[in-house]
Scaffold this motif. Structure first.
Motif, PDB file in Angstrom:
ATOM      1  N   ARG A  11      13.227  12.968 -17.707  1.00 27.93           N
ATOM      2  CA  ARG A  11      14.208  12.896 -18.792  1.00 27.93           C
ATOM      3  C   ARG A  11      15.228  11.790 -18.549  1.00 27.93           C
ATOM      4  NH1 ARG A  11      18.557  17.328 -18.586  1.00 27.93           N
ATOM      5  NH2 ARG A  11      19.252  15.787 -17.064  1.00 27.93           N
ATOM      6  N   ASP A  12      15.770  11.713 -17.318  1.00 29.66           N
ATOM      7  CA  ASP A  12      16.777  10.700 -17.018  1.00 29.66           C
ATOM      8  C   ASP A  12      16.188   9.289 -17.050  1.00 29.66           C
ATOM      9  OD1 ASP A  12      18.619  12.692 -16.778  1.00 29.66           O
ATOM     10  OD2 ASP A  12      18.640  12.718 -14.574  1.00 29.66           O
ATOM     11  N   TYR A  13      14.923   9.160 -16.659  1.00 30.73           N
ATOM     12  CA  TYR A  13      14.254   7.853 -16.747  1.00 30.73           C
ATOM     13  C   TYR A  13      14.155   7.413 -18.208  1.00 30.73           C
ATOM     14  CZ  TYR A  13      10.364   4.544 -16.943  1.00 30.73           C
ATOM     15  OH  TYR A  13       9.568   3.448 -17.216  1.00 30.73           O
ATOM     16  N   LEU A  14      13.737   8.319 -19.072  1.00 35.92           N
ATOM     17  CA  LEU A  14      13.611   7.993 -20.491  1.00 35.92           C
ATOM     18  C   LEU A  14      14.981   7.700 -21.113  1.00 35.92           C
ATOM     19  CD1 LEU A  14      10.962  10.655 -21.582  1.00 35.92           C
ATOM     20  CD2 LEU A  14      10.619   8.180 -21.347  1.00 35.92           C
ATOM     21  N   ARG A  15      15.977   8.451 -20.688  1.00 36.14           N
ATOM     22  CA  ARG A  15      17.322   8.204 -21.198  1.00 36.14           C
ATOM     23  C   ARG A  15      17.787   6.790 -20.828  1.00 36.14           C
ATOM     24  NH1 ARG A  15      20.759  12.281 -22.453  1.00 36.14           N
ATOM     25  NH2 ARG A  15      19.848  13.698 -20.927  1.00 36.14           N
ATOM     26  N   GLU A  31       2.511   9.965 -22.695  1.00 39.06           N
ATOM     27  CA  GLU A  31       2.563  11.083 -21.757  1.00 39.06           C
ATOM     28  C   GLU A  31       1.713  10.780 -20.526  1.00 39.06           C
ATOM     29  OE1 GLU A  31       1.478  14.694 -23.672  1.00 39.06           O
ATOM     30  OE2 GLU A  31       3.228  14.739 -25.002  1.00 39.06           O
ATOM     31  N   ARG A  32       0.574  10.150 -20.728  1.00 40.71           N
ATOM     32  CA  ARG A  32      -0.307   9.834 -19.600  1.00 40.71           C
ATOM     33  C   ARG A  32       0.377   8.875 -18.628  1.00 40.71           C
ATOM     34  NH1 ARG A  32      -6.473   7.355 -20.067  1.00 40.71           N
ATOM     35  NH2 ARG A  32      -6.864   7.210 -17.821  1.00 40.71           N
ATOM     36  N   GLU A  33       1.040   7.842 -19.163  1.00 37.87           N
ATOM     37  CA  GLU A  33       1.765   6.897 -18.299  1.00 37.87           C
ATOM     38  C   GLU A  33       2.849   7.608 -17.502  1.00 37.87           C
ATOM     39  OE1 GLU A  33       2.752   2.877 -20.111  1.00 37.87           O
ATOM     40  OE2 GLU A  33       2.123   4.001 -21.894  1.00 37.87           O
ATOM     41  N   LEU A  34       3.583   8.484 -18.160  1.00 37.99           N
ATOM     42  CA  LEU A  34       4.673   9.179 -17.482  1.00 37.99           C
ATOM     43  C   LEU A  34       4.147  10.150 -16.431  1.00 37.99           C
ATOM     44  CD1 LEU A  34       6.943   9.851 -20.593  1.00 37.99           C
ATOM     45  CD2 LEU A  34       7.416   8.268 -18.719  1.00 37.99           C
ATOM     46  N   CYS A  35       3.015  10.800 -16.722  1.00 38.35           N
ATOM     47  CA  CYS A  35       2.404  11.694 -15.735  1.00 38.35           C
ATOM     48  C   CYS A  35       2.021  10.927 -14.470  1.00 38.35           C
ATOM     49  CB  CYS A  35       1.166  12.365 -16.328  1.00 38.35           C
ATOM     50  SG  CYS A  35       1.526  13.619 -17.572  1.00 38.35           S
ATOM     51  N   GLU A  36       1.432   9.757 -14.669  1.00 39.25           N
ATOM     52  CA  GLU A  36       1.001   8.957 -13.528  1.00 39.25           C
ATOM     53  C   GLU A  36       2.191   8.387 -12.766  1.00 39.25           C
ATOM     54  OE1 GLU A  36      -1.579   6.037 -15.191  1.00 39.25           O
ATOM     55  OE2 GLU A  36      -3.251   7.445 -15.487  1.00 39.25           O
ATOM     56  N   THR A  44       5.288  19.140 -17.775  1.00 36.53           N
ATOM     57  CA  THR A  44       6.584  18.678 -17.296  1.00 36.53           C
ATOM     58  C   THR A  44       7.090  17.518 -18.138  1.00 36.53           C
ATOM     59  OG1 THR A  44       6.140  19.403 -15.030  1.00 36.53           O
ATOM     60  CG2 THR A  44       7.809  17.701 -15.316  1.00 36.53           C
ATOM     61  N   VAL A  45       6.208  16.586 -18.470  1.00 41.22           N
ATOM     62  CA  VAL A  45       6.582  15.437 -19.297  1.00 41.22           C
ATOM     63  C   VAL A  45       7.028  15.908 -20.676  1.00 41.22           C
ATOM     64  CG1 VAL A  45       5.663  13.420 -20.496  1.00 41.22           C
ATOM     65  CG2 VAL A  45       5.170  13.759 -18.067  1.00 41.22           C
ATOM     66  N   ARG A  46       6.293  16.846 -21.244  1.00 39.65           N
ATOM     67  CA  ARG A  46       6.649  17.336 -22.584  1.00 39.65           C
ATOM     68  C   ARG A  46       7.989  18.059 -22.566  1.00 39.65           C
ATOM     69  NH1 ARG A  46       0.671  19.481 -24.628  1.00 39.65           N
ATOM     70  NH2 ARG A  46      -0.169  17.393 -25.043  1.00 39.65           N
ATOM     71  N   GLN A  47       8.279  18.741 -21.466  1.00 38.57           N
ATOM     72  CA  GLN A  47       9.569  19.420 -21.343  1.00 38.57           C
ATOM     73  C   GLN A  47      10.705  18.399 -21.378  1.00 38.57           C
ATOM     74  OE1 GLN A  47       9.911  21.795 -17.795  1.00 38.57           O
ATOM     75  NE2 GLN A  47      11.863  22.693 -18.391  1.00 38.57           N
ATOM     76  N   ALA A  48      10.509  17.286 -20.683  1.00 35.44           N
ATOM     77  CA  ALA A  48      11.529  16.231 -20.663  1.00 35.44           C
ATOM     78  C   ALA A  48      11.697  15.604 -22.045  1.00 35.44           C
ATOM     79  CB  ALA A  48      11.145  15.155 -19.642  1.00 35.44           C
ATOM     80  N   ILE A  49      10.586  15.336 -22.714  1.00 37.43           N
ATOM     81  CA  ILE A  49      10.650  14.721 -24.044  1.00 37.43           C
ATOM     82  C   ILE A  49      11.275  15.687 -25.042  1.00 37.43           C
ATOM     83  CG2 ILE A  49       9.266  13.825 -25.955  1.00 37.43           C
ATOM     84  CD1 ILE A  49       7.295  12.748 -23.861  1.00 37.43           C
ATOM     85  N   ASP A  50      10.905  16.967 -24.960  1.00 36.48           N
ATOM     86  CA  ASP A  50      11.478  17.970 -25.858  1.00 36.48           C
ATOM     87  C   ASP A  50      13.001  18.001 -25.759  1.00 36.48           C
ATOM     88  OD1 ASP A  50       9.014  18.716 -26.806  1.00 36.48           O
ATOM     89  OD2 ASP A  50       8.843  20.510 -25.546  1.00 36.48           O
ATOM     90  N   ALA A  51      13.510  17.886 -24.527  1.00 42.26           N
ATOM     91  CA  ALA A  51      14.963  17.932 -24.332  1.00 42.26           C
ATOM     92  C   ALA A  51      15.643  16.779 -25.058  1.00 42.26           C
ATOM     93  CB  ALA A  51      15.289  17.895 -22.835  1.00 42.26           C
ATOM     94  N   LEU A  52      15.034  15.596 -25.013  1.00 40.17           N
ATOM     95  CA  LEU A  52      15.633  14.420 -25.657  1.00 40.17           C
ATOM     96  C   LEU A  52      15.444  14.445 -27.168  1.00 40.17           C
ATOM     97  CD1 LEU A  52      14.719  11.638 -23.065  1.00 40.17           C
ATOM     98  CD2 LEU A  52      16.843  12.929 -23.312  1.00 40.17           C
ATOM     99  N   VAL A  53      14.378  15.069 -27.628  1.00 40.22           N
ATOM    100  CA  VAL A  53      14.203  15.258 -29.078  1.00 40.22           C
ATOM    101  C   VAL A  53      15.280  16.207 -29.591  1.00 40.22           C
ATOM    102  CG1 VAL A  53      12.709  16.261 -30.853  1.00 40.22           C
ATOM    103  CG2 VAL A  53      11.736  14.724 -29.135  1.00 40.22           C
ATOM    104  N   ASN A  54      15.530  17.276 -28.848  1.00 45.32           N
ATOM    105  CA  ASN A  54      16.558  18.239 -29.254  1.00 45.32           C
ATOM    106  C   ASN A  54      17.943  17.624 -29.250  1.00 45.32           C
ATOM    107  OD1 ASN A  54      14.684  20.300 -29.608  1.00 45.32           O
ATOM    108  ND2 ASN A  54      14.909  21.057 -27.518  1.00 45.32           N
ATOM    109  N   GLU A  55      18.172  16.650 -28.370  1.00 43.06           N
ATOM    110  CA  GLU A  55      19.454  15.941 -28.337  1.00 43.06           C
ATOM    111  C   GLU A  55      19.589  14.939 -29.467  1.00 43.06           C
ATOM    112  OE1 GLU A  55      20.477  14.068 -24.665  1.00 43.06           O
ATOM    113  OE2 GLU A  55      19.903  15.810 -23.460  1.00 43.06           O
TER     114      GLU A  55
END
Length: 269
Positions: A11-15, A31-36, A44-55
């Protein structure tokens, strides 16, 4: 067992990407790039993205991907109409009239406007646009006894600003009461506001508008929560002053049922 904070790193990386490298409309890494990159699961990646979508920092488009969202607009509660508020922010507003009719006031509307149940009120529904995007949906009720000709020009010549119309008819709105909440949009609201599946939350504001002691409008509005953040200025309370001598002035706050908070000077004799 210690909690798993792997999604926080993602999440912090994407931010950081959004803040320093990407612009509005850019896609984020897959998602594949972030997983790797972080050696984590897709969940885990989707959890991070979901948090930023909600923000409201990111938004998803079904079948297309996840993109950097437009910045949110600070919503400072002011006694102004939608158009004036958007222009103050440097945006180009447009108000679309969806419906306008004179009806009998439901009990809650009559209570808010201090009318008898069933009294005639003008019922208006409008969709507010800014810079070509739907931003807010408003439903308003106005006493027909105060403004009997409000709907005479509808729908072709309906006024953009109700507040300006009130002023033109000698009722200058000078105070009001807001009640703010948040909830999911209905299917109808989501369609009008063009909300995606991952951004269905709206801010709801119920407002009573007064010109002195006359209730001139009651409205319920819902704003896209992915485009707004609520900003409320706060000040420290005034100190309570207790007079010690004859003839001293005291300041108190009027918390009467009208809701008009004002300072009253009383002189003790």
């Amino acid at each position: 067992m210690a909690p798993d904070y792997k999604h926080v790193r993602v999440r912090d990386y994407l931010r950081g990407l959004v803040a320093h490298e990407l612009v509005v409309g850019d896609t984020i890494p897959s998602e594949r790039e972030l997983c790797e990159r972080f050696a984590v699961s897709r969940m885990t990646v989707r959890q991070a993205i979901d948090a930023l979508v909600n923000e409201g920092l990111l938004h998803r488009e079904q079948g297309r991907g996840t993109f950097v969202a437009p910045p949110r607009t600070d919503m400072e509660l002011r006694l102004v109409g939608f158009g004036d508020d958007m222009r103050r922010r440097g945006m180009s507003p447009h108000t679309e009239l969806l419906d306008a009719e004179t009806v009998e006031a439901p009990w809650d509307v009559a209570e808010a406007l201090e009318l008898e149940p069933g009294a005639a009120v003008h019922h208006v529904q409008r969709l507010g646009w800014a810079d070509g995007r739907p931003m807010a949906l408003e439903e308003a009720w106005v006493p027909a006894t105060i403004f009997p000709h409000l709907l005479d020009g509808a729908p072709d010549a309906f006024p953009e600003s109700l507040y300006a119309t009130f002023r033109d008819h000698g009722h200058d709105p000078n105070w009001g009461e807001d009640t703010v909440s948040a909830s999911d949009a209905s299917a109808h609201e989501a369609e009008l506001l063009r909300l995606g599946r991952g951004a269905r939350t709206v801010l709801r504001i119920a407002r009573r508008t007064f010109a002195d002691q006359v209730a001139c409008a009651f409205s319920r509005s819902c704003y896209r929560a992915d485009r707004y953040t609520l900003w409320v200025p706060l000040t420290a309370p005034n100190p309570v002053v207790t007079p010690r001598t004859q003839g001293a002035a005291t300041s108190t706050v009027d918390a009467s049922p009208t809701g008009a908070a004002r300072t009253i000077q009383e002189v003790r004799r």
